[in-house]
Design a protein around this motif. Structure first.
Motif, PDB file in Angstrom:
ATOM      1  N   ALA A  26      49.247  34.924 102.183  1.00  0.00           N
ATOM      2  CA  ALA A  26      48.242  34.794 101.130  1.00  0.00           C
ATOM      3  C   ALA A  26      48.873  35.130  99.784  1.00  0.00           C
ATOM      4  N   ALA A  27      48.422  34.436  98.744  1.00  0.00           N
ATOM      5  CA  ALA A  27      48.974  34.655  97.406  1.00  0.00           C
ATOM      6  C   ALA A  27      48.415  35.950  96.810  1.00  0.00           C
ATOM      7  N   ILE A  28      49.225  36.560  95.937  1.00  0.00           N
ATOM      8  CA  ILE A  28      48.792  37.730  95.179  1.00  0.00           C
ATOM      9  C   ILE A  28      48.457  37.276  93.768  1.00  0.00           C
ATOM     10  N   GLU A  29      47.267  37.628  93.295  1.00  0.00           N
ATOM     11  CA  GLU A  29      46.839  37.221  91.959  1.00  0.00           C
ATOM     12  C   GLU A  29      47.358  38.201  90.912  1.00  0.00           C
ATOM     13  N   THR A  30      48.000  37.678  89.891  1.00  0.00           N
ATOM     14  CA  THR A  30      48.430  38.470  88.752  1.00  0.00           C
ATOM     15  C   THR A  30      48.187  37.642  87.496  1.00  0.00           C
ATOM     16  N   PHE A  31      48.626  38.137  86.343  1.00  0.00           N
ATOM     17  CA  PHE A  31      48.342  37.456  85.085  1.00  0.00           C
ATOM     18  C   PHE A  31      49.596  37.365  84.211  1.00  0.00           C
ATOM     19  N   ALA A  32      49.676  36.292  83.432  1.00  0.00           N
ATOM     20  CA  ALA A  32      50.761  36.164  82.459  1.00  0.00           C
ATOM     21  C   ALA A  32      50.495  37.123  81.305  1.00  0.00           C
ATOM     22  N   ASP A  33      51.505  37.905  80.944  1.00  0.00           N
ATOM     23  CA  ASP A  33      51.353  38.878  79.855  1.00  0.00           C
ATOM     24  C   ASP A  33      51.330  38.171  78.504  1.00  0.00           C
ATOM     25  N   PHE A  34      52.099  37.080  78.402  1.00  0.00           N
ATOM     26  CA  PHE A  34      52.140  36.239  77.205  1.00  0.00           C
ATOM     27  C   PHE A  34      52.605  34.860  77.650  1.00  0.00           C
ATOM     28  N   CYS A  46      66.672  26.337  83.858  1.00  0.00           N
ATOM     29  CA  CYS A  46      66.002  25.326  84.676  1.00  0.00           C
ATOM     30  C   CYS A  46      64.845  24.696  83.903  1.00  0.00           C
ATOM     31  N   PRO A  47      64.554  23.411  84.133  1.00  0.00           N
ATOM     32  CA  PRO A  47      63.410  22.760  83.482  1.00  0.00           C
ATOM     33  C   PRO A  47      62.092  23.420  83.889  1.00  0.00           C
ATOM     34  N   ASN A  48      61.058  23.136  83.124  1.00  0.00           N
ATOM     35  CA  ASN A  48      59.731  23.687  83.395  1.00  0.00           C
ATOM     36  C   ASN A  48      58.893  22.704  84.214  1.00  0.00           C
ATOM     37  N   THR A  49      58.136  23.250  85.166  1.00  0.00           N
ATOM     38  CA  THR A  49      57.128  22.463  85.867  1.00  0.00           C
ATOM     39  C   THR A  49      55.820  22.507  85.080  1.00  0.00           C
ATOM     40  N   LEU A  50      55.509  23.696  84.565  1.00  0.00           N
ATOM     41  CA  LEU A  50      54.328  23.914  83.739  1.00  0.00           C
ATOM     42  C   LEU A  50      54.546  25.228  83.004  1.00  0.00           C
ATOM     43  N   TYR A  51      53.564  25.642  82.215  1.00  0.00           N
ATOM     44  CA  TYR A  51      53.657  26.970  81.613  1.00  0.00           C
ATOM     45  C   TYR A  51      52.296  27.637  81.663  1.00  0.00           C
ATOM     46  N   TYR A  52      52.315  28.972  81.596  1.00  0.00           N
ATOM     47  CA  TYR A  52      51.098  29.770  81.558  1.00  0.00           C
ATOM     48  C   TYR A  52      50.959  30.388  80.175  1.00  0.00           C
ATOM     49  N   SER A  53      49.748  30.378  79.650  1.00  0.00           N
ATOM     50  CA  SER A  53      49.460  31.081  78.405  1.00  0.00           C
ATOM     51  C   SER A  53      49.114  32.529  78.721  1.00  0.00           C
ATOM     52  N   GLY A  54      49.229  33.398  77.719  1.00  0.00           N
ATOM     53  CA  GLY A  54      48.909  34.798  77.932  1.00  0.00           C
ATOM     54  C   GLY A  54      47.504  34.967  78.478  1.00  0.00           C
ATOM     55  N   LEU A 186      69.922  13.269  82.445  1.00  0.00           N
ATOM     56  CA  LEU A 186      69.351  14.584  82.205  1.00  0.00           C
ATOM     57  C   LEU A 186      67.908  14.640  82.692  1.00  0.00           C
ATOM     58  N   GLU A 187      67.516  15.818  83.197  1.00  0.00           N
ATOM     59  CA  GLU A 187      66.134  16.031  83.590  1.00  0.00           C
ATOM     60  C   GLU A 187      65.260  16.226  82.346  1.00  0.00           C
ATOM     61  N   PRO A 188      64.001  15.816  82.398  1.00  0.00           N
ATOM     62  CA  PRO A 188      63.065  16.203  81.336  1.00  0.00           C
ATOM     63  C   PRO A 188      62.859  17.713  81.361  1.00  0.00           C
ATOM     64  N   CYS A 189      62.687  18.325  80.197  1.00  0.00           N
ATOM     65  CA  CYS A 189      62.510  19.781  80.125  1.00  0.00           C
ATOM     66  C   CYS A 189      61.145  20.211  80.637  1.00  0.00           C
ATOM     67  N   GLY A 190      60.175  19.289  80.677  1.00  0.00           N
ATOM     68  CA  GLY A 190      58.837  19.639  81.114  1.00  0.00           C
ATOM     69  C   GLY A 190      58.026  20.255  79.980  1.00  0.00           C
ATOM     70  N   PRO A 191      56.807  20.721  80.269  1.00  0.00           N
ATOM     71  CA  PRO A 191      55.960  21.333  79.235  1.00  0.00           C
ATOM     72  C   PRO A 191      56.597  22.604  78.689  1.00  0.00           C
ATOM     73  N   ILE A 192      56.553  22.779  77.371  1.00  0.00           N
ATOM     74  CA  ILE A 192      57.215  23.920  76.724  1.00  0.00           C
ATOM     75  C   ILE A 192      56.202  24.668  75.859  1.00  0.00           C
ATOM     76  N   PRO A 193      55.978  25.956  76.123  1.00  0.00           N
ATOM     77  CA  PRO A 193      55.037  26.718  75.300  1.00  0.00           C
ATOM     78  C   PRO A 193      55.704  27.242  74.034  1.00  0.00           C
ATOM     79  N   PHE A 194      54.905  27.784  73.128  1.00  0.00           N
ATOM     80  CA  PHE A 194      55.453  28.493  71.968  1.00  0.00           C
ATOM     81  C   PHE A 194      55.986  29.836  72.454  1.00  0.00           C
ATOM     82  N   LEU A 195      57.260  30.114  72.178  1.00  0.00           N
ATOM     83  CA  LEU A 195      57.914  31.342  72.631  1.00  0.00           C
ATOM     84  C   LEU A 195      58.419  32.138  71.432  1.00  0.00           C
ATOM     85  N   GLU A 196      58.638  33.422  71.648  1.00  0.00           N
ATOM     86  CA  GLU A 196      59.198  34.291  70.618  1.00  0.00           C
ATOM     87  C   GLU A 196      60.325  35.119  71.220  1.00  0.00           C
ATOM     88  N   ILE A 197      61.388  35.316  70.461  1.00  0.00           N
ATOM     89  CA  ILE A 197      62.518  36.091  70.964  1.00  0.00           C
ATOM     90  C   ILE A 197      62.101  37.515  71.311  1.00  0.00           C
TER      91      ILE A 197
END
Length: 316
Positions: A26-34, A46-54, A186-197
């Motif tokens: 069974a999966a464990i539910e957690t949350f993206a911090d950002f 590695c390329p992205n399959t999808l991204y999660y928002s905070g 080349l592989e497509p990079c997939g969906p890319i979110p806004f990121l910060e260093i």
């Protein structure tokens, strides 16, 4: 007798299935911090399959090892069959290695597509493909880079929205390359979110190509770097010199209302100059626009000097 043998064999079949990484726990539910990327393999490049928002729910099914992100090499595979670094999750108390099964040895593989390219202009390599994203490295013209994937959804640079991810773990605009790469390799990079260093950096990479370090913002802060900006000549003509001084030889001459593309800024004894894509320098006062005033996003040329030591440069 045949039924008894089948029943006795079932536990072994389950063990082998788990060893192959095909877990049914069974999966464990957690949350993206950002904002965080969910990747095809547990490595920064590695390329992205999808991204999660905070705040988005992430359902983790198994754990594996990958690129070290700050202080952890643990990555989790979600029910979307992609991998998220544990560092980007809000739950830092669960021992996932005990609560979830191992995804399997094959899950640790880093499968990348690679293609060589060379930069034609001074280039900011950014953490995501828009000029609002942080600069990871300042790369000089003629620098060879290794591309890993491509996206057609970056910010438009002149007339080209394509950006390429490099093994510096940052993106360069295709417009800054000598030639367009053959993206069929080349592989497509997939969906890319806004990121910060500040929240997405790899302090101690597990391999050279994965290594990326957090860097301070360059000074003065008023110059937030951008890519090639275009201005128009506001005088009868504008001389483009071999260096940022009027005593330097004239390389070319631009005429009234001619469009000129600029790479970066230089200050000489209180006078601002711009290096153009012809690799010569024009006084900013010769343009209708003021690149150091109207356009705050043009970088200083000094950022590209001595790669590896300039402010904000993540290059080795």
């Amino acid at each position: 007798m045949g039924l008894q043998l089948l029943v006795r064999a079932l536990p072994l079949l389950l063990v082998f299935d788990r060893a192959a990484g095909n877990t049914t726990a069974a999966a464990i539910e957690t949350f993206a911090d950002f904002n965080t990327e969910c990747k095809t393999c547990p490595h920064s490049l590695c390329p992205n399959t999808l991204y999660y928002s905070g705040g988005d729910i992430v359902n983790a099914t198994c754990w594996t090892r990958g690129t070290r992100i700050v202080d952890t090499t643990l990555w989790l595979r979600s029910t979307s069959n992609c991998y998220v670094t544990e560092y980007d999750l809000t739950d830092n108390t669960t021992d996932y290695t005990s609560a979830l099964p191992y995804c399997g040895r094959g899950s640790e593989d880093e499968n990348l597509t690679l293609e060589d390219a060379t930069l034609q202009y001074k280039t900011e390599c950014r953490i995501c493909p828009t000029i609002d994203c942080d600069t990871v490295a300042y790369l000089n013209e003629e620098k060879d880079v290794e591309l890993t994937c491509w996206t057609p959804e970056g910010q438009m640079i002149i007339d080209d929205p394509y950006w390429m991810k490099t093994t510096n773990n940052c993106y360069v605009a295709q417009k800054n390359l000598y030639s367009k790469p053959d993206v069929t390799y080349l592989e497509p990079c997939g969906p890319i979110p806004f990121l910060e260093i500040a929240t997405h950096f790899n302090e101690n990479g597990t391999s050279e190509v994965d290594k990326r370090a957090a860097v301070p913002e360059p000074e003065p802060a008023v110059f937030t770097p951008s890519y090639l900006i275009n201005v128009t000549v506001g005088e009868d003509y504008a001389l483009c010199h071999s260096c940022a001084e009027e005593t330097c030889s004239v390389e070319t001459r631009y005429v009234f209302n001619q469009e000129v593309w600029l790479q970066c800024l230089v200050e000489t004894n209180g006078t601002w100059w711009s290096e153009t894509t012809d690799f010569c320098y024009v006084k900013n006062s010769d343009f209708w626009e003021s690149p150091e005033g109207d356009y705050y996003r043009n970088p200083l040329c000094s950022y590209f000097e001595d790669p590896g030591s300039a402010p904000g440069d993540g290059d080795k």
